[in-house]
Design an enzyme around this catalytic site. Structure first.
Site: not given
Length: 406
Positions: A193, A346, A376
């Site tokens: 991320s 995502d 995600h």
């Protein structure tokens, strides 16, 4: 007095129940669980727990008790850490930056790969504790020395403090590899991320530091690689998918970059940048760079005319420390080979696809793994017991195989 106390307790219980019911009801009205995601009930439970923490955090923030990220981090860090007997974990400080060092317990006279890991969390969440399980497994299964960096984050510290911390910790590590038994020719930067975006920036910064050992590879797990364009196919398709709904994305984005939340609609319409800027970066950000199979249902919309006031405040998104995907060719072409992990469900998926293409176009080798049933943050479920998703292990296996092949 006891009557008053009981009344307050009853009121608190009713309020808590009301919050929980609101979170659950809003989840079923707003959140979309695609049929292709395995274990949909688990994902609903996981997302409801997360949204409950976010909601209570926002309540405490409104009451000025504490910021939402502080509350969630406090709750996340209550989990007891599980220590693997085959991994030695040491808490250190590089200057003022807290780090965790993971080393295989088995003694060896050969130098091992080194992995510098930057956790995700949008600059608001995540910590050395939340990613302990990932780093411990990565250390054991790839037979590597892992350094996890505890950079400063919201609410007190905004961009680029996190990047400065990670760069400083990486340089410190590179200058002391011999002390940890790390092979200078096999040092990898890795992150998930926002941590993946930081890993990219660190890699780009180190290109111009020839006095340090060269980074061997970059591992980017559903990374935040650009914050210019929120009209990509994946943002259109996945903005209501757990665990990265648009409301939380916007909170992290606006607070991390320290911009006014009033610009949300302007950014969604692409009116925060002038036409000449969109045209300049179209060669890297345009939807034509994304394979057709990822554009089901996508409707390309023209960017609205620029809002000059917004552009003055939001031009920070053009800084390569926020959007490393748009770094110049002479920097990107010098980067080491990459392992890129993207997830189908995502909102950030397309950033990984766009960066993959940029690297390949400039001759940088890329190993790409796309998780068809992933979302995600799925890697963080690897040690969540009942809330574990098998795709987290598949991602870890990809990372391990890639590192062993260096």
């Amino acid at each position: 007095m006891w009557t008053l106390a009981l009344m307050l307790l009853a009121a608190a219980c009713l309020f808590s129940l009301g919050v929980a019911l609101w979170v659950i009801c809003s989840h079923f009205f707003i959140v979309h669980i695609p049929a292709a995601i395995g274990h949909p009930v688990k994902l609903r439970v996981l997302h409801c727990i997360f949204q409950l923490l976010v909601t209570w955090g926002m309540i405490f923030e409104k009451l000025r008790i504490c910021a939402m990220p502080q509350f969630i981090c406090f709750m996340q860090d209550l989990r007891l850490l599980k220590y693997d007997p085959d991994v030695v974990v040491t808490d250190l400080h590089f200057g003022t930056i807290p780090v965790k060092l993971y080393q295989p317990k088995a003694s060896s006279c050969t130098l091992k790969p080194g992995i510098v890991y930057f956790h995700g969390g949008g600059g608001a969440l995540g910590s050395l504790k939340t990613h302990h399980g990932i780093c411990s497994r990565l250390c054991k299964e790839s037979d590597s020395v892992v350094l996890a960096v505890g950079y400063r984050k919201l609410p007190k510290y905004k961009c680029p403090v996190s990047i400065r911390d990670c760069l400083a910790a990486t340089i410190h590590f590179l200058r002391s590899l011999h002390a940890y038994g790390v092979d200078p020719a096999r040092v990898v930067v890795c992150g998930d991320s926002l941590g993946g975006g930081i890993a990219t920036v660190v890699c780009q910064k180190l290109v111009n530091m020839p006095d340090l050992p060269r980074i061997r590879a970059q591992i980017l797990i559903y990374a935040v690689l650009q914050v210019l364009d929120f009209q990509t196919p994946s943002f259109q398709q996945r903005k209501n998918i757990p665990m990265l709904c648009w409301s939380f994305t916007w909170y992290c984005f606006s607070h991390y970059l320290d911009i006014s939340s009033s610009w949300q609609e302007v950014i969604m319409k692409g009116a925060h940048l002038p036409a000449k800027v969109w045209e300049k970066y179209r060669k890297w950000l345009g939807p034509e760079n994304i394979p057709e199979r990822f554009k089901s249902g996508y409707q390309q919309k023209p960017h609205e005319p620029v809002n000059e006031a917004a552009y003055l405040e939001l031009s920070v998104v053009l800084d390569v420390m926020c959007s490393p995907l748009i770094a110049e060719d002479d920097i990107v072409s010098q980067l080491p080979e990459a392992c890129i992990v993207s997830c189908e469900y995502d909102a950030l998926r397309d950033s990984s696809l766009l960066y993959k293409k940029r690297l390949e176009d400039l001759g940088v080798p890329v190993t790409w793994h796309h998780v068809e049933d992933g979302f995600h943050g799925v890697l963080n479920t690897i040690d969540l017991n009942f809330l574990y998703f098998p795709s987290s292990t598949r991602i870890l296996n990809v990372l391990t195989h890639f590192i062993k092949g260096l």
